[in-house]
Design an enzyme around this catalytic site. Structure first.
Site, short mmCIF file in Angstrom:
data_model
loop_
_atom_site.label_atom_id
_atom_site.label_comp_id
_atom_site.label_asym_id
_atom_site.label_seq_id
_atom_site.Cartn_x
_atom_site.Cartn_y
_atom_site.Cartn_z
N TYR A 77 0.86 -1.19 0.00
CA TYR A 77 0.00 0.00 0.00
C TYR A 77 0.89 1.23 0.00
CZ TYR A 77 -3.31 3.55 1.72
OH TYR A 77 -4.07 4.69 1.87
N ASP B 148 9.44 2.70 -0.84
CA ASP B 148 8.43 3.41 -0.06
C ASP B 148 8.72 3.11 1.42
OD1 ASP B 148 4.77 3.52 0.09
OD2 ASP B 148 6.35 4.38 1.35
N LYS C 13 5.30 9.42 8.52
CA LYS C 13 5.18 8.93 9.90
C LYS C 13 6.30 9.42 10.83
CE LYS C 13 2.69 4.96 8.00
NZ LYS C 13 1.31 4.93 8.51
#
Ligand code: KE4
Length: 421
Positions: A144, A239, A267
């Site tokens: 994702y 990623d 994050k």
């Protein structure tokens, strides 16, 4: 367990917010429960509005590697607030954070700050397309990368190379530039490069998959991706929105010793505030406006409060490298507990998932065999025992520097109790 206030809050929220939440996974749908509305969090603990206290392993889905409300970070952000919340103009702090990121991540020679992982990935892909002049990208089933249109896709039928939309509202045309390969399956990548030869701008991969549950790369898989992209003039994008500053201070690149062309971060890099980043080789990043022809912009990009939270977080991690060995030690204790409970477990440092499967999970196909009902029962049992894990089999557990040995021991006991041990 008292949940009356969360139930009332959820009913009210649903009148004003789609599904009552601002991000779908928070709705607890896959575990069939009412989401617990949070009052506050500190260190390894989180409290809901009914006064229930939990040991938290969601950690805001990864950002809170130092634990919640770290004194030094909060103090720095409080101080920053008094200088203003947002200017829409450059600040020296943004350069400081950029320098910290570049020093930490060897693959990043230039970096652009944005506000979310989705934005970082969307922008990195646009940069790779602008740099190569090519249109197609390869992603992996089960990975994702945020909710930009071209990434909300899934593999088409056997004969089709192109992907098809995996969300309503995504036109087939948008999906057609994304090709889907299988994680830990080099042959599936080779096949796409054979069929699409010089049309592939980039391969984007989670260097440790954490959105099908945690699935580490098979030995040699990342090195294979490094080689095949090199050979075909395609950009390799790691990623690292989850793995960045999590697996090591230098992220997966340092942890596995593989250097991609571009990296996306999120994050942890924002310390829990809305900040993400994308960067890579200077020759690629020079295509980004206003230097080059690839447009990307953002009102709150490099927001001074978020930059302050990120900068303080990275400075603490850099100053205390022993944190990573501690995170690994605590993660290992949890892994051992899951194994003793008869679970299949995958772990990379402080990132782990226990799977309710009959077989070890090594790819998307095996992850999909999980018994999600059994997971839901485990989730509810852990919540009752005061342990807050992600409300989905296909998410990760995150350990923070604030989790004490007592927290870990209590969690070990709860894991064993769930298995009747
Ligand atoms: P955000 O746009 O949510 O900041 O980041 C998107 C993203 C990009 N890349 C990876 C590897 C990611 O894991 C994410 C987002 N992660 C999810 C949790 N698996 C965020 C939680 C949520 O969607 O609410």
């Amino acid at each position: 367990m008292e949940t009356k206030r969360s139930e009332a809050a959820f009913s009210e929220a649903k009148q004003y917010i789609p599904g009552g939440v601002n991000s779908p996974v928070r709705a607890f749908r896959s575990v069939g429960l009412t989401p617990h509305f949070i009052e506050r969090a500190k260190g390894s603990r989180i409290w809901d509005i009914d006064g229930n206290e939990y040991i938290d392993y969601v950690c805001s889905w990864g950002p809170c590697i130092l634990g919640h409300a770290h004194e030094q970070v909060v103090k720095a952000v409080q101080e920053a607030c008094t200088y203003g919340l947002s200017y829409g103009a450059p600040t020296e702090k943004e350069t400081e954070l950029a320098k910290e990121i570049i020093e930490a991540v060897p693959a990043i020679e230039k970096v652009r700050l944005v506000s979310s992982g989705t934005e970082a990935v969307m922008s990195a892909i646009r940069a790779a397309r602008g740099y190569t002049g090519r249109s197609k990208i390869i992603k992996f089933a089960g990975n994702y990368h945020g909710h930009s249109d071209g990434l909300l896709v899934k593999a088409g039928s056997g004969l089709m190379t192109e992907s098809i939309p995996d969300s309503a509202g995504v036109p087939a045309e948008y999906a057609s530039c994304t090709l889907t390969a299988q994680y830990n399956d080099p042959a599936s990548v080779e096949k796409l490069f054979e069929e699409e030869k010089d049309a592939i701008a980039a391969v984007i991969v989670e260097p440790v998959a954490a959105n099908m549950g945690v699935v580490p790369p098979a030995p040699g898989f990342l090195e294979f991706l490094r080689d095949i992209t090199e050979q075909n003039g395609a950009v390799l994008i790691f990623d690292e929105v989850i793995t960045g500053f999590r697996l090591a201070y230098g992220g997966a690149g340092e942890y596995f010793g593989v250097k991609p062309d571009m990296v996306t971060l999120g994050k942890i890099v924002g310390g829990g505030m809305p900040l993400a980043a994308y960067g890579g080789k200077a020759e690629i990043m020079q295509v980004i406006a206003p230097e080059g022809p690839v447009y990307q912009a953002g009102t709150l990009s490099g927001n001074p409060l978020a930059v302050t939270a990120g900068l303080e977080t990275l400075r603490i991690l850099k100053k205390h490298p022993e944190i990573y060995a501690e995170l690994d030690r605590k993660g290992q204790k949890l892994e051992e507990a899951f194994r003793a409970a008869g679970r299949n477990v995958n772990r990379a440092g402080s990132l782990l998932s226990a799977f309710f499967t009959e077989q070890p999970v090594t790819d998307y196909r095996s992850a999909q065999t999980a018994d999600t009902k059994a997971f839901a029962a485990y989730f509810a049992r852990m919540l009752e025992q005061g342990i807050y894990v992600a409300p989905s089999q296909f998410e990760a557990m995150f350990v923070s520097a604030a989790h004490t040995d007592e927290d870990i021991e209590a969690t070990v006991q709860a894991i064993l109790a769930c298995a009747g041990k």
